[in-house]
Design an enzyme around this catalytic site. Structure first.
Site, PDB file in Angstrom:
ATOM      1  N   LYS A   1       0.801  -1.221   0.000  1.00 61.08           N
ATOM      2  CA  LYS A   1       0.000   0.000   0.000  1.00 61.08           C
ATOM      3  C   LYS A   1       0.836   1.275   0.000  1.00 61.08           C
ATOM      4  CE  LYS A   1      -3.714  -0.039  -0.287  1.00 61.08           C
ATOM      5  NZ  LYS A   1      -4.878  -0.317  -1.193  1.00 61.08           N
TER       6      LYS A   1
HETATM    7  N1  PMP Z   1      -3.010  -7.285   1.516  1.00 60.84           N
HETATM    8  C1  PMP Z   1      -2.975  -6.473   2.568  1.00 60.84           C
HETATM    9  C2  PMP Z   1      -2.280  -6.936   3.804  1.00 60.84           C
HETATM   10  C3  PMP Z   1      -3.555  -5.195   2.495  1.00 60.84           C
HETATM   11  O1  PMP Z   1      -3.523  -4.372   3.568  1.00 60.84           O
HETATM   12  C4  PMP Z   1      -4.201  -4.809   1.307  1.00 60.84           C
HETATM   13  C5  PMP Z   1      -4.853  -3.467   1.202  1.00 60.84           C
HETATM   14  N2  PMP Z   1      -5.914  -3.250   2.090  1.00 60.84           N
HETATM   15  C6  PMP Z   1      -4.240  -5.714   0.238  1.00 60.84           C
HETATM   16  C7  PMP Z   1      -3.615  -6.943   0.377  1.00 60.84           C
HETATM   17  C8  PMP Z   1      -4.993  -5.426  -1.024  1.00 60.84           C
HETATM   18  O2  PMP Z   1      -4.477  -4.392  -1.814  1.00 60.84           O
HETATM   19  P1  PMP Z   1      -5.412  -3.547  -2.758  1.00 60.84           P
HETATM   20  O3  PMP Z   1      -6.094  -2.509  -1.914  1.00 60.84           O
HETATM   21  O4  PMP Z   1      -4.485  -2.939  -3.747  1.00 60.84           O
HETATM   22  O5  PMP Z   1      -6.421  -4.443  -3.385  1.00 60.84           O
END
Ligand code: PMP
Length: 331
Positions: A45
C-alpha cells in the site's frame, strides 16, 4: 553505487521478484512473488499512498512542507503508507481503522505519529463504517480525503510501477498474474499494465471466504458466505470503484487454512515472513499454476510481512481457538 533514493517516496517500489521454491517445485511452474513487504512502510500500500498523495499535490490540494492533512479509512496498511509519506512532506495524517485489525498495525500507526481513530466494524452501508466515517471527518476538517476505494490514482500507481516492474523483471515471460483485492488497486493496475504488453496474460482474482468478489467474477453477482481471519482483503457487499472494469479472466477462493499453510511454509522453508493475504495469494498462484500445467510462469504479490500479525497468525492459542493450523515450530 547504482541507485540512491532521495527519501521515503523515492524508496517505494522497485521490490525484488522472488522465486518461491516449494510452490514452483510442487507445480512445475515458476511461481514468483513480488516482495512488497520490502517497501519502506512494509506493504504494497505504500505504492497507492504515494500515488494518491502525488495526485493531490498535482491538483494543488497539498503542497510539500506547507501545512496539510490527509484523512483515510483503512485496514491499516494504507494508513501506514500515508502517514509515513505525509511525515516525509511535513503533513499530518488522520487514520480511521476498525478496532478488529491487528494490534501490531494499530500500535505502529500510533508509533509513527498518525492521529489514530478506532471505529467499530460496521457494514459498508452504515454511516459508521470506517470509509464513511473517514469521508465525513475529512469534510469536517477541510482535509484531503485519500479515498483509496474510489481514487483512480490508486490503480494507476500499480499500472505505472508494479505492473511495469513485473514485466521488466520477468523479461516479459509471464503467463498469469493473481492476487487478492482490498480496493482492487493492485489487481486492476497490474493487470492493465501486463495485458497492455501481452493480452494473453491470465488475470485471476484471489478471494478469501466472507468476500463476494469471487462470485462477482464467476456469476456477475456479489454474494458472500463464511468469514476469514485475513486482513485488508475481500469485500462482502460491493465492488470497489477502483476494481470496476479490471480485465479479470477468472477467480479462485482460498480458505484461511490454505493461506496459513503457505505463510508457515514460506517462513520456515524459504525464510520469507509474510502476512495472511500474501499466503492466500501464494495458495492462489499454486491453484492457477496447476490449472495451466507445468512450464508456465505465475506471478503474485507478497503484500506485507508476518510480524504485522504476530499476535494472531503466529499465536498458537489464538489459532487453536479458531480450529486453524499452528506453525509446527511454535506448537
Ligand atoms: N493485503 C494487505 C495486507 C492489504 O492491507 C491490502 C490493502 N488493504 C491488500 C492486500 C490489497 O491491496 P489492494 O487494496 O491494492 O487491493
Amino acid at each position: 553505487m547504482t541507485f540512491v533514493a532521495t527519501d521515503f517516496w523515492d524508496a517505494v517500489g522497485k521490490t525484488p521478484l522472488i522465486r518461491l521454491r516449494r510452490a514452483s517445485e510442487e507445480t512445475g511452474c515458476e511461481i514468483l512473488g513480488k516482495a512488497e513487504f520490502m517497501n519502506p512502510g512494509g506493504s504494497v500500500k505504500d505504492r497507492a499512498a504515494i500515488g494518491i498523495l502525488g495526485e493531490a499535490v498535482k491538483r494543488g490540494l497539498l503542497t510539500p512542507f506547507q501545512p496539510g492533512t490527509v484523512v483515510e479509512g483503512t485496514a491499516g496498511n494504507t494508513g501506514i503508507g500515508l502517514a509515513l509519506a505525509a511525515n516525509a512532506r511535513g503533513w499530518k495524517s488522520v487514520i480511521v481503522v476498525p478496532r478488529t485489525q491487528s494490534q501490531e498495525k494499530l500500535d505502529f500507526l500510533r508509533m509513527i505519529g498518525a492521529d489514530l481513530r478506532l471505529v467499530d466494524p460496521k457494514p459498508l452501508a452504515d454511516p459508521g463504517h470506517y470509509v464513511n466515517f473517514s469521508r465525513r471527518l475529512a469534510e469536517e476538517m477541510g482535509a484531503v480525503w485519500a479515498n483509496q476505494f474510489g481514487n483512480s490514482a490508486n490503480a494507476l500507481a500499480h499500472e505505472t510501477t508494479t505492473g511495469v516492474e513485473i514485466w521488466e523483471q520477468t523479461g516479459g515471460k509471464v503467463d498469469a498474474f493473481t492476487c487478492s483485492c482490498g480496493t482492487g488497486g493492485t489487481l486492476h493496475g497490474t493487470a492493465r499494465a501486463l495485458k497492455a504488453k501481452k493480452p494473453g496474460v491470465k488475470v485471476v482474482l484471489a478471494d478469501p471466504h466472507g468476500s463476494g468478489l469471487y462470485s462477482w467474477v464467476k456469476t456477475g453477482t456479489v454474494s458472500a458466505e463464511g468469514n476469514s481471519i485475513t486482513e485488508g482483503i475481500g469485500q462482502a457487499s460491493k465492488v470497489p470503484a477502483v476494481l470496476e472494469g479490471a480485465p479479470i479472466d477468472d477467480a479462485v477462493r482460498i480458505s484461511d487454512a490454505e493461506a496459513l499453510e503457505q505463510c508457515f511454509s514460506l517462513l520456515k522453508e524459504e525464510g520469507l515472513s509474510v502476512g495472511g493475504s500474501a499466503g492466500l495469494n501464494v495458495a492462489a498462484a499454486i491453484r492457477v499454476a496447476k490449472d495451466l500445467g507445468p512450464g508456465h510462469t505465475v506471478v503474485t504479490v507478497l503484500c506485507d510481512g508476518g510480524a504485522r500479525y504476530q499476535s494472531k497468525l503466529f499465536n498458537p492459542p489464538w489459532l487453536r481457538e479458531r480450529g486453524l493450523p499452528v506453525p509446527s515450530w511454535l506448537a
